[in-house]
Design a protein around this motif. Structure first.
Motif, PDB file in Angstrom:
ATOM      1  N   GLU A  58       0.849  -1.188   0.000  1.00 30.48           N
ATOM      2  CA  GLU A  58       0.000   0.000   0.000  1.00 30.48           C
ATOM      3  C   GLU A  58       0.883   1.236   0.000  1.00 30.48           C
ATOM      4  O   GLU A  58       1.965   1.228   0.585  1.00 30.48           O
ATOM      5  N   PRO A  59       0.419   2.313  -0.651  1.00 27.75           N
ATOM      6  CA  PRO A  59       1.205   3.548  -0.622  1.00 27.75           C
ATOM      7  C   PRO A  59       1.350   4.056   0.803  1.00 27.75           C
ATOM      8  O   PRO A  59       0.463   3.872   1.633  1.00 27.75           O
ATOM      9  N   PRO A  60       2.472   4.683   1.122  1.00 23.04           N
ATOM     10  CA  PRO A  60       2.640   5.244   2.449  1.00 23.04           C
ATOM     11  C   PRO A  60       1.678   6.398   2.671  1.00 23.04           C
ATOM     12  O   PRO A  60       1.303   7.083   1.726  1.00 23.04           O
ATOM     13  N   PRO A  61       1.247   6.620   3.892  1.00 26.83           N
ATOM     14  CA  PRO A  61       0.294   7.695   4.151  1.00 26.83           C
ATOM     15  C   PRO A  61       0.952   9.062   3.951  1.00 26.83           C
ATOM     16  O   PRO A  61       2.142   9.212   4.134  1.00 26.83           O
ATOM     17  N   THR A 302       2.989  15.476  -4.214  1.00 30.10           N
ATOM     18  CA  THR A 302       2.194  14.811  -3.183  1.00 30.10           C
ATOM     19  C   THR A 302       1.704  13.453  -3.669  1.00 30.10           C
ATOM     20  O   THR A 302       1.772  12.452  -2.948  1.00 30.10           O
ATOM     21  N   HIS A 303       1.205  13.416  -4.897  1.00 30.53           N
ATOM     22  CA  HIS A 303       0.712  12.147  -5.426  1.00 30.53           C
ATOM     23  C   HIS A 303       1.855  11.156  -5.618  1.00 30.53           C
ATOM     24  O   HIS A 303       1.705   9.959  -5.334  1.00 30.53           O
ATOM     25  N   TYR A 304       2.991  11.626  -6.119  1.00 29.78           N
ATOM     26  CA  TYR A 304       4.126  10.728  -6.353  1.00 29.78           C
ATOM     27  C   TYR A 304       4.579  10.069  -5.059  1.00 29.78           C
ATOM     28  O   TYR A 304       4.776   8.857  -5.000  1.00 29.78           O
ATOM     29  N   PHE A 305       4.745  10.862  -4.009  1.00 29.08           N
ATOM     30  CA  PHE A 305       5.271  10.332  -2.759  1.00 29.08           C
ATOM     31  C   PHE A 305       4.220   9.617  -1.925  1.00 29.08           C
ATOM     32  O   PHE A 305       4.528   8.668  -1.215  1.00 29.08           O
ATOM     33  N   SER A 306       2.980  10.073  -1.986  1.00 28.37           N
ATOM     34  CA  SER A 306       1.963   9.571  -1.058  1.00 28.37           C
ATOM     35  C   SER A 306       0.869   8.769  -1.714  1.00 28.37           C
ATOM     36  O   SER A 306       0.081   8.130  -1.027  1.00 28.37           O
ATOM     37  N   GLY A 307       0.744   8.828  -3.049  1.00 23.24           N
ATOM     38  CA  GLY A 307      -0.283   8.056  -3.721  1.00 23.24           C
ATOM     39  C   GLY A 307      -1.664   8.621  -3.497  1.00 23.24           C
ATOM     40  O   GLY A 307      -1.850   9.769  -3.092  1.00 23.24           O
ATOM     41  N   SER A 308      -2.655   7.777  -3.766  1.00 22.55           N
ATOM     42  CA  SER A 308      -4.057   8.187  -3.640  1.00 22.55           C
ATOM     43  C   SER A 308      -4.613   7.708  -2.312  1.00 22.55           C
ATOM     44  O   SER A 308      -4.512   6.526  -1.977  1.00 22.55           O
ATOM     45  N   HIS A 309      -5.208   8.628  -1.594  1.00 21.13           N
ATOM     46  CA  HIS A 309      -5.829   8.290  -0.310  1.00 21.13           C
ATOM     47  C   HIS A 309      -7.178   8.976  -0.230  1.00 21.13           C
ATOM     48  O   HIS A 309      -7.244  10.201  -0.209  1.00 21.13           O
ATOM     49  N   CYS A 497      11.243  14.127  -8.611  1.00 17.49           N
ATOM     50  CA  CYS A 497      10.890  13.123  -7.601  1.00 17.49           C
ATOM     51  C   CYS A 497      11.615  11.810  -7.865  1.00 17.49           C
ATOM     52  O   CYS A 497      12.023  11.115  -6.928  1.00 17.49           O
ATOM     53  N   LEU A 498      11.775  11.473  -9.133  1.00 19.56           N
ATOM     54  CA  LEU A 498      12.499  10.253  -9.480  1.00 19.56           C
ATOM     55  C   LEU A 498      13.940  10.328  -9.020  1.00 19.56           C
ATOM     56  O   LEU A 498      14.520   9.335  -8.558  1.00 19.56           O
ATOM     57  N   GLY A 499      14.536  11.498  -9.122  1.00 17.76           N
ATOM     58  CA  GLY A 499      15.900  11.652  -8.650  1.00 17.76           C
ATOM     59  C   GLY A 499      16.014  11.535  -7.154  1.00 17.76           C
ATOM     60  O   GLY A 499      17.019  11.044  -6.626  1.00 17.76           O
ATOM     61  N   GLU A 500      14.991  11.983  -6.417  1.00 17.18           N
ATOM     62  CA  GLU A 500      15.035  11.921  -4.959  1.00 17.18           C
ATOM     63  C   GLU A 500      14.632  10.543  -4.430  1.00 17.18           C
ATOM     64  O   GLU A 500      15.222  10.052  -3.484  1.00 17.18           O
ATOM     65  N   ARG A 501      13.603   9.946  -5.014  1.00 15.82           N
ATOM     66  CA  ARG A 501      13.108   8.642  -4.547  1.00 15.82           C
ATOM     67  C   ARG A 501      12.694   7.796  -5.753  1.00 15.82           C
ATOM     68  O   ARG A 501      11.517   7.667  -6.063  1.00 15.82           O
ATOM     69  N   PRO A 502      13.647   7.195  -6.481  1.00 14.26           N
ATOM     70  CA  PRO A 502      13.278   6.450  -7.699  1.00 14.26           C
ATOM     71  C   PRO A 502      12.405   5.227  -7.427  1.00 14.26           C
ATOM     72  O   PRO A 502      11.599   4.859  -8.266  1.00 14.26           O
ATOM     73  N   ARG A 508       4.317   3.220  -8.350  1.00 15.07           N
ATOM     74  CA  ARG A 508       3.268   3.991  -9.015  1.00 15.07           C
ATOM     75  C   ARG A 508       3.050   3.519 -10.458  1.00 15.07           C
ATOM     76  O   ARG A 508       1.924   3.426 -10.925  1.00 15.07           O
ATOM     77  N   ASP A 509       4.156   3.271 -11.189  1.00 12.40           N
ATOM     78  CA  ASP A 509       4.052   2.860 -12.591  1.00 12.40           C
ATOM     79  C   ASP A 509       5.203   1.905 -12.903  1.00 12.40           C
ATOM     80  O   ASP A 509       6.262   2.324 -13.371  1.00 12.40           O
ATOM     81  N   PRO A 510       5.031   0.604 -12.669  1.00 12.90           N
ATOM     82  CA  PRO A 510       6.123  -0.363 -12.862  1.00 12.90           C
ATOM     83  C   PRO A 510       6.651  -0.403 -14.291  1.00 12.90           C
ATOM     84  O   PRO A 510       7.845  -0.604 -14.510  1.00 12.90           O
ATOM     85  N   VAL A 511       5.767  -0.224 -15.285  1.00 10.44           N
ATOM     86  CA  VAL A 511       6.208  -0.270 -16.680  1.00 10.44           C
ATOM     87  C   VAL A 511       7.167   0.879 -16.977  1.00 10.44           C
ATOM     88  O   VAL A 511       8.222   0.693 -17.588  1.00 10.44           O
ATOM     89  N   LEU A 512       6.800   2.070 -16.560  1.00  9.77           N
ATOM     90  CA  LEU A 512       7.656   3.230 -16.788  1.00  9.77           C
ATOM     91  C   LEU A 512       8.977   3.079 -16.032  1.00  9.77           C
ATOM     92  O   LEU A 512      10.056   3.381 -16.563  1.00  9.77           O
ATOM     93  N   PHE A 513       8.929   2.599 -14.803  1.00 12.04           N
ATOM     94  CA  PHE A 513      10.145   2.417 -14.027  1.00 12.04           C
ATOM     95  C   PHE A 513      11.073   1.395 -14.684  1.00 12.04           C
ATOM     96  O   PHE A 513      12.292   1.584 -14.742  1.00 12.04           O
ATOM     97  N   GLU A 514      10.509   0.298 -15.197  1.00  8.70           N
ATOM     98  CA  GLU A 514      11.328  -0.731 -15.830  1.00  8.70           C
ATOM     99  C   GLU A 514      12.007  -0.191 -17.087  1.00  8.70           C
ATOM    100  O   GLU A 514      13.173  -0.500 -17.362  1.00  8.70           O
TER     101      GLU A 514
END
Length: 528
Positions: A58-61, A302-309, A497-502, A508-514
């Protein structure tokens, strides 16, 4: 508290030989200083024996609790407010004279007196209509990009080559040989790079679609972009009335001056006030655009680091990001925007000097002015490029402008994000789309002047070209602000954000990350 500075304990931690301890907070915010990524990462392997990154289910709060946020770079807030006060005073003088004289000359409104031979109230109406048309066309471009993402990327890449070649040919035809040589080189480079860049379109498509998904969930990003564009359009229309009124009031050849028998009319006052208005225009529009960029970047971050809540209101996130941009971080935004405004004003002055030297036949002076203008323009573009990512650092971590600029440089060089930026073709959409909007606005001005045939155009041929040029500039500017203010802001924020927390992107998007891991392994260096 509805803030979006991030606390490390709520994020997936990057490990290399064990967890890293967060460093001291930056300016009392609950965010560690960015880590150093100099050590090479172990080879990534798909075998079960290899150590693989573990993604939380689950995404972190979200965590919104900065500790005693500070007002950064306050002196630049005071300077900007002084600029606004000066603009209001000058614009009141100009607009008051414009409406009181109400000189006509064809077009909208009453007919002109026979001696009307310069810009007037009807010119201001025309410029305001062009601004409205630019806004409507910009909204249409945004819809096209959202609906036909990959097709638009293909078209814009092709247009980049076509325009480069066509412009080089045009310069050869008109005999501007120095510029023709330079742009011929650019055209050759664009042709050579076309196919390698075309192979990168799938990557750019994935990035843009990822950003569009976030924007569709946080529709306030579109709202903020449209709001900033409306403010820019209104301000541009107001500025149009102000500069027209000042020109009418102080130009010795204007109808207003002739009606006053030349009282209070002189070129020195006109030039001084015009330079101030140009500077104020650049600074104010930069601040408006960058406030929107900083606010929207906070939402994407906010969405990148925390996701949808569901428990976290999208409206509260938006208001929190906007509130920080216009309070704690406003001075930093004003500081970066001031640098660009000074450079752009200097370039405008050099452009006028080059034109005067050309008309006077001074070839050496003309060449020197052109070289200086080109140099200042290049520096301005570099500063604007760099500022974009500095504002994202400010939005995410609440840094001062100087600190954000320094950390932006470290991020771009240490993490290889510069390679990603260069390969991402998303910005081409807004460049060529904005060119199209600007061209349509210029065409609108041309048709209007041909149909109405105002008398002041016959008596001032230079004003004809100036009005058509203004139509292009305002159309390009508003369209570019809308595109960069929303989707391109999201793309840039994802890169930071990718540079700080890849590893967060892997969730969030496994295809893009791969794809990034395979094509740009340096970006995920140190992530195991």
């Amino acid at each position: 508290m509805n803030e979006s500075y991030y606390h490390p304990e709520h994020l997936p931690q990057q490990q290399h030989g064990g967890p890293q301890e967060p460093k001291a907070t930056h300016q009392a915010y609950s965010m560690p200083q960015p880590q150093k990524y100099g050590a090479p990462a172990p080879p990534y392997s798909s075998t079960p024996d290899a150590q693989q990154p573990q993604y939380p289910s689950e995404p972190p709060p979200p965590y919104y609790a900065p500790e005693k946020p500070k007002w950064n770079d306050v002196i630049f807030v005071l300077l900007f407010l002084a600029n606004i006060g000066g603009f209001v005073a000058v614009s009141v003088i100009g607009v008051n004279d414009l409406f009181s004289s109400a000189a006509g000359g064809g077009g909208l409104g009453d007919d002109a007196p026979p001696n009307a031979g310069t810009a007037n109230l009807n010119t201001a109406y025309l410029l305001a209509l062009v601004t409205a048309a630019a806004f409507v066309l910009s909204l249409g471009l945004l819809w096209v990009v959202k609906t036909f993402t990959k097709v638009v990327l293909e078209i814009c890449l092709g247009l980049s080559v076509v325009f480069s070649v066509a412009y080089a040919i045009y310069l050869w035809i008109v005999g501007y040989y120095s510029g023709a040589i330079i742009f011929t080189i650019f055209a050759i480079i664009s042709i050579i790079c076309y196919f390698p860049m075309r192979r990168r379109i799938p990557f750019s498509t994935l990035v843009l679609q990822f950003v569009i998904r976030i924007a569709n969930e946080h529709k306030s990003t579109y709202g903020l972009a449209i709001l900033s564009t409306v403010i820019l359009a209104v301000y541009s229309a107001w500025w149009s009335f102000a500069i027209t009124g000042i020109y009418s009031k102080y130009n010795p050849n204007s109808a207003s001056c002739r009606n006053r028998n030349g009282e209070g009319c002189n070129n020195s006052t006109l030039i001084g006030l015009a330079i101030f208005l140009v500077f104020s225009f650049y600074w104010t529009t930069q601040v408006i655009s960058n406030v929107a960029l900083t606010s929207i970047s906070g939402i994407f971050g906010t969405h990148y680091f925390s996701g949808s809540h569901p428990s976290q209101s999208h409206l509260s996130i938006t208001l929190g990001c906007l509130r920080r941009a216009v309070t704690y971080s406003f001075g930093s935004i004003c500081e970066g925007s001031l640098i660009v405004a000074l450079l752009e004003t200097l370039r405008a002055i050099l452009n006028i000097l080059a034109s005067e030297e050309q008309q006077s036949g001074d070839f050496i002076g003309y060449c020197l002015a052109c070289i200086a203008r080109c140099f200042v323009g290049c520096v301005s573009q570099l500063v604007q490029y760099f500022n974009r990512y500095a504002y994202i650092e400010i939005a995410l971590f609440g840094k001062k402008y100087i600190d954000a600029a320094r950390d932006t440089w470290r991020l771009l060089k240490d993490r290889g994000i510069d390679a990603l930026i260069n390969d991402c073709l998303v910005s081409n959409i807004w460049t060529f789309g904005s060119f199209a909007v600007g061209a349509l606005c210029s065409f609108f001005v041309y048709i209007y002047l041909k149909v109405s045939n105002p008398s002041y155009i016959d008596q001032s041929p230079g004003l004809y070209a100036a009005l058509i040029g203004y139509g292009f500039v305002i159309g390009f500017f508003i369209s570019h602000s809308l595109g960069y203010g929303c989707l391109s802001s999201g793309v840039s924020t994802v890169f930071v954000c990718l540079g700080e927390r890849p590893m967060v992107l892997a969730q969030r998007d496994p295809v893009l990350f791969e794809m990034i891991r395979e094509k740009y392994p340096r970006v995920v260096m140190g992530v195991v």
